[in-house]
Every structure is written in C-alpha cells, then in structure tokens.
Design an enzyme around this catalytic site. Sequence first.
Site, PDB file in Angstrom:
ATOM      1  N   ASN A 231       0.835  -1.207   0.000  1.00 33.52           N
ATOM      2  CA  ASN A 231       0.000   0.000   0.000  1.00 33.52           C
ATOM      3  C   ASN A 231       0.871   1.260   0.000  1.00 33.52           C
ATOM      4  O   ASN A 231       0.359   2.371   0.115  1.00 33.52           O
ATOM      5  CB  ASN A 231      -0.967   0.008   1.196  1.00 33.52           C
ATOM      6  CG  ASN A 231      -0.249   0.179   2.518  1.00 33.52           C
ATOM      7  OD1 ASN A 231       0.975   0.056   2.568  1.00 33.52           O
ATOM      8  ND2 ASN A 231      -0.975   0.457   3.576  1.00 33.52           N
TER       9      ASN A 231
ATOM     10  N   VAL B  77      -3.172  -4.721   3.360  1.00 33.35           N
ATOM     11  CA  VAL B  77      -3.513  -6.091   3.794  1.00 33.35           C
ATOM     12  C   VAL B  77      -4.268  -6.145   5.118  1.00 33.35           C
ATOM     13  O   VAL B  77      -4.687  -7.219   5.541  1.00 33.35           O
ATOM     14  CB  VAL B  77      -2.263  -7.014   3.864  1.00 33.35           C
ATOM     15  CG1 VAL B  77      -1.642  -7.176   2.487  1.00 33.35           C
ATOM     16  CG2 VAL B  77      -1.252  -6.520   4.886  1.00 33.35           C
TER      17      VAL B  77
ATOM     18  N   TYR C  61       5.455  -2.389  17.748  1.00 31.11           N
ATOM     19  CA  TYR C  61       6.074  -3.285  16.762  1.00 31.11           C
ATOM     20  C   TYR C  61       6.329  -4.658  17.395  1.00 31.11           C
ATOM     21  O   TYR C  61       5.953  -5.692  16.844  1.00 31.11           O
ATOM     22  CB  TYR C  61       7.381  -2.666  16.284  1.00 31.11           C
ATOM     23  CG  TYR C  61       8.089  -3.438  15.199  1.00 31.11           C
ATOM     24  CD1 TYR C  61       7.546  -3.536  13.923  1.00 31.11           C
ATOM     25  CD2 TYR C  61       9.330  -4.041  15.441  1.00 31.11           C
ATOM     26  CE1 TYR C  61       8.218  -4.221  12.905  1.00 31.11           C
ATOM     27  CE2 TYR C  61      10.001  -4.718  14.436  1.00 31.11           C
ATOM     28  CZ  TYR C  61       9.445  -4.809  13.171  1.00 31.11           C
ATOM     29  OH  TYR C  61      10.113  -5.486  12.174  1.00 31.11           O
TER      30      TYR C  61
END
Length: 313
Positions: free
Chosen positions: A33, A58, A146
Amino acid sequence: MKRVLITGAAGFLGSHLCDRFIREGHHVIAMDNLLTGDLANIEHLFPLKNFEYYHHDVTKFVHVPGELDYILHFASPASPIDYLKMPIQTLKVGALGTHNLLGLAKAKNARILVASTSEVYGDPLVHPQTEDYWGNVNPVGPRGVYDEAKRFLEAITMAYHNFHNVETRIVRIFNTYGPRMRVDDGRALPAFFAQAIRGQGLTVFGDGSQTRSFCYVDDLVEGIYRLLLSDYHLPVNIGNPDEISIREFAEEIIALVGNPAAYVSYRELPTDDPKVRQPDITKAREILGWEPQVPRREGLKKTYEYFKTRLLR
Ligand code: UDP
C-alpha cells in the site's frame, strides 16, 4: 513455476524477495500500500509477464484471484522512527494483516512464511539470542507497538498451524542492510551513510556502546528462501552474528566514505533501545545448512554504491 504472493513487496526486503522469486522462475504477485514502500524498488519488474502488482492494504480483506502456492508476509513499517510515527498501522498490519493472510493461505491451501523479528527478544537478557528465549519486551513502551504486533504474528501463525494445519514458517529477522533501504527511515545505517556523504555529524544515540549484528540482504534472502522450502514450522533466527558497537559502526562508515568533514555526534538514547543484539544461528546452520557469506566490509561497500547514487545525483 509456483505462484507466490509477497506483501510489502515495494519495501526493502520485499523487493529483494520479488527479485529472487522471479530469478527462480516463479510467478510473483506483489502487494503493497506504499505506506513505507517505494514503487521504484520494483519498477524494473513491471514489464515481466510473470510479475503482477496489486496496490492493497492487507489489513483489509485480501483477495487474490487464482491459485497460490506460497505467501510471504513482509508488509510492516520496520524502522523505529516509522513505527513511532505509525503505531496503529504497525499494530494492525502485524495483527489484522497477518490474520487475513493466514486466512488466505488456508483458503488457497498455500504455504505461508511470516516475517518476525529479533525485536520479539526486546532488550534481551540472554546473549546471543536463541530461538527458545522468550524475550524481555516492554508492551507499553514506544517499541511495544512493533514488538507486540510481531509477537502476536507468531502466536496466530502457530495457532493456524496447530488448529487449521496450515503450512507455516516463521523467520526472526535480525538487523539487515543493503541497497533499497530508505535514506530517511531513521535507522542507523542509512542515517550514517547520508550524514557521512553530506559531511555532517553521524548521530550516534547514547554513548554508542549498544551493539547490533548486521546481515547483508542477499544472505538474508537466501536464508528465507531455504526456510520456506524446508519443513520446519518453528521460528528460525536469520541474521549475521558478527556483532559491533554502534560507535564503531559509525567509525567504519566514516572511514569507508572518507569525507573529512564527517564526525561522530552523540545524541540522547531512545527509550527501551536494546543494549545488545546478536543472533544465535545454530538452528539455521543445522536445519537449513545456511550461514551468512558476505562480510560487513564487502556488504557496506555495495551499500555505499547505492547510497551514493541516491544522494549524489
Ligand atoms: N542509532 C543511532 N543513530 C541513529 C539511528 C540509530 O545511534 O541515527 C542506534 C539506535 O539507537 C540503535 C542502533 O543504532 O541502538 C540501531 O538502530 P536502528 O534504528 O538501525 O535499528 P534497531 O536495531 O534499533 O531496530
């Protein structure tokens, strides 16, 4: 010829994986993207008949027409600066994105390899890091978005393996470098090269005594390729055990670039910055017959050539 979906295909690692699978004669469906990726990394593949590109996020339902043999899930912001700027997207791509791709793997009866990270070990209390170490992660610190997304990625991947019999592979990637790293992604290596080439201060965080172990991208791609083709479903560390302090690393780059105006400039150490990091690659050696081949000196030279063309044109 296999049909391979690669997410994060326009990114640093994704684009090198596209090159590798094309070179092996496979059909590559690239998805991105462009949140942190760059089409310039894969535009040389656009004319090929066995290459397709889908612009897609996604974290939304993923539809791919036709059969799929392999899925490689490499979409995610990956530098500390990027995931600090995009914490929600980072969590979503690791969690919702991975869920969507596991669902796709199940529907297509495809094998899926997911990109995990040495960050699952956090600021490690075991050194070097073996795969059976559970890690030392601060879930509410700045890197938590993360680290925990990737820990969730591993957990849901194992669940799909155990509960749905999906063929899964998990790679724990340690610091990797090479051409196509984004100049401004805030990581040590691109920052140091840009600063050395421009004759500025190399921004070493803290006193620079923290260590990392840097793997050249071609070695990493070889390890990932072998892991995908193996029959091993538990996590495998892929990285180069050659460990160096960040201060010495900055000095190596200053010496390589040879710009007399460049110097080391110390800055504040970011919160929760891991103090040491070195992969134990015994598993990769035994299971994949893999170990890195490119010494840092050689890898840095090739990477310097890339940054020169990016910065001096
Ligand atoms: N670092 C640094 N200067 C920079 C960027 C990073 O000294 O301009 C340090 C950072 O604090 C860390 C190491 O270099 O200790 C590697 O950082 P990087 O962002 O490359 O990735 P990390 O391994 O922390 O995910």
